[in-house]
Design an enzyme around this catalytic site. Structure first.
Site, PDB file in Angstrom:
ATOM      1  N   UNK A  49       0.811  -1.226   0.000  1.00 41.76           N
ATOM      2  CA  UNK A  49       0.000   0.000   0.000  1.00 41.76           C
ATOM      3  C   UNK A  49       0.845   1.277   0.000  1.00 41.76           C
ATOM      4  O   UNK A  49       2.059   1.231  -0.188  1.00 41.76           O
ATOM      5  CB  UNK A  49      -0.951  -0.007   1.190  1.00 41.76           C
ATOM      6  N   GLY A  50       0.199   2.419   0.255  1.00 44.08           N
ATOM      7  CA  GLY A  50       0.867   3.710   0.143  1.00 44.08           C
ATOM      8  C   GLY A  50       1.975   3.945   1.145  1.00 44.08           C
ATOM      9  O   GLY A  50       3.140   4.146   0.777  1.00 44.08           O
TER      10      GLY A  50
END
Length: 438
Positions: free
Chosen positions: A350-351
């Site tokens: 993810u980010g």
């Protein structure tokens, strides 16, 4: 006088649609204002109103940046707003990148003022602070009661065209932009006053803060991959079943070192993810979707690579502080060097996980070992400073596609690894994203 028209952009969680299981939802306009949008509207009710809320899933936005942005802009435009508010995203990496991307695009492409809010360590802040006003918030939704009023107050000031002061006074993250301003005292007097404070050991604030640049020289390319020892590192949280080291699902304080000697495939019986930043089902079904042990083992047997290092290093990158990421990598890089590792493949999901991964990439590469970063949200990897970047498939399964058959999925994974090995064999003088052919 008519009220100021505000459009609110939020993700699937704050819209009440769902959590990670709904993170792939496409952009849509909410039929009624979600609670967070209603709260924003209540805060500005004397002079403005929220006329609409646009929603998009974090994963959908991250995996379809251009399409998602364009669709969201069209939806926002349909409300004819005077200002757009995005978030707050706190320390949610994908949400932060989406909110900041929308904020910048609204300003640049629609000519409408916009503001967002997030935690200073959100990767979206580093990526977009030069281009947009980002109100500094706490790192979790527990800070909503202070974040939303701060954003509402700033949004009204921006919408009315009032003069915007400096970051300390207004509460936004420093943008690195210098501008002229008038002071009552001359510069010489202010400089002496600052010097006196410094000599006394008192706190003082410079009027010319310098930007911080932290780039690392790319490691030298591998000349003969058939003789190279390759190690795997991941911020994707792959651990032995049961998570024996108790690595936290978010904001990790530790990493694990795991022996894969004699293991050709990471099956669901023996391996899982400890990661809490995305839907874990795909990684739990097949951990090779996050770290490609099966493909690298095949390549080792075929002589494509010299050796797959017997240990891999793993942590959970979501919400993990940059300082912690650097510390982890500083520690295990000493072991990589001592064990004669020639190159590293590092994977992220993810980010904030990608931010953690890219931070580890740089620390490993300081030792001279070349590293390739396989990640879906490549703009974050670029912003943090990874040098060799290979695009992945999707946030919850960077090296796989559950929609394919087992054989097709493994073939896809091999293509990604082949691209990663190509990157490691390519001399680069600057940050490079290697074009995907899969």
């Amino acid at each position: 006088m008519s009220k100021i028209r505000v459009v609110h952009y939020i993700n699937q969680f704050f819209a009440g649609v769902g959590g990670e299981e709904k993170a792939d939802i496409e952009p849509f306009i909410a039929e009624s204002l979600p609670p967070v949008s209603q709260s924003l509207s209540n805060l500005i009710k004397d002079e403005a109103e929220v006329v609409g809320t646009v929603v998009c899933g974090d994963s959908y936005f991250g995996e379809n940046l251009v399409e998602a942005k364009n669709r969201i802009l069209e939806m926002i435009k349909s409300f004819n707003p005077d200002i757009v508010v995005a978030g707050p995203a706190f320390n949610a990496g994908r949400y932060g990148v989406a909110a900041a991307t929308v904020t910048k695009a609204v300003q640049d492409e629609l000519g409408i003022p916009a503001v967002t809010g997030m935690y200073i360590e959100n990767p979206g802040a580093d990526m977009f602070k030069k281009y947009a006003y980002i109100i500094s918030t706490g790192n979790s939704a527990a800070a909503m009661r202070t974040a939303l009023p701060a954003m509402a107050k700033f949004a009204m000031k921006l919408a009315k065209g009032e003069e915007i002061g400096g970051p300390v006074a207004e509460g936004y993250i420093e943008r690195g932009i210098r501008f002229n301003m008038f002071k009552e005292d001359r510069g010489a007097k202010r400089a002496v006053a600052m010097l006196v404070k410094k000599l006394k050991g008192e706190e003082y604030e410079t009027e010319y803060p310098m930007p911080s640049f932290d780039k690392v020289e790319p490691g030298k390319a591998i000349k003969d991959m058939s003789k190279a020892k390759i190690a795997i590192v991941t911020s994707g949280g792959i651990v032995p079943k049961g998570n024996p080291d108790r690595i936290e699902s978010s904001s990790a304080s530790k990493y694990g070192k795991y022996d894969i000697q004699g293991i050709d495939d990471l099956t669901s019986e023996g391996w899982e993810t400890a990661h809490g930043g995305h839907d874990p089902i795909y990684a739990n079904e097949d951990a090779d979707r996050v770290i490609p042990v099966d493909v690298l083992r095949d390549m080792e047997k075929e002589g494509v690579i010299g050796e797959l290092h017997r240990y891999f290093y793993s942590t959970t990158g979501n919400g993990t502080a940059v300082a912690s990421s650097k510390k982890f990598a500083e520690e295990f890089t000493k072991e990589l060097v001592a064990d004669g590792v020639d190159a590293v493949i590092l994977t992220s999901t993810u980010g904030t996980c990608t931010r953690c991964g890219a931070s580890m990439v740089k620390e490993i590469e300081r030792s001279g070992i070349p590293v390739v970063h396989i990640a879906t949200v490549t703009p974050i990897s670029l912003t943090v400073g990874a040098n060799r970047i290979v695009p992945a498939i999707a946030i919850p399964h960077p090296l796989g596609n559950p929609a394919l058959s087992h054989e097709e999925e493994k073939a896809l994974r091999r293509k990604i690894v082949e691209k990663a090995l190509e990157a490691l064999q390519t001399e680069v003088e600057e940050q490079t994203v290697f074009e995907r052919n899969y």
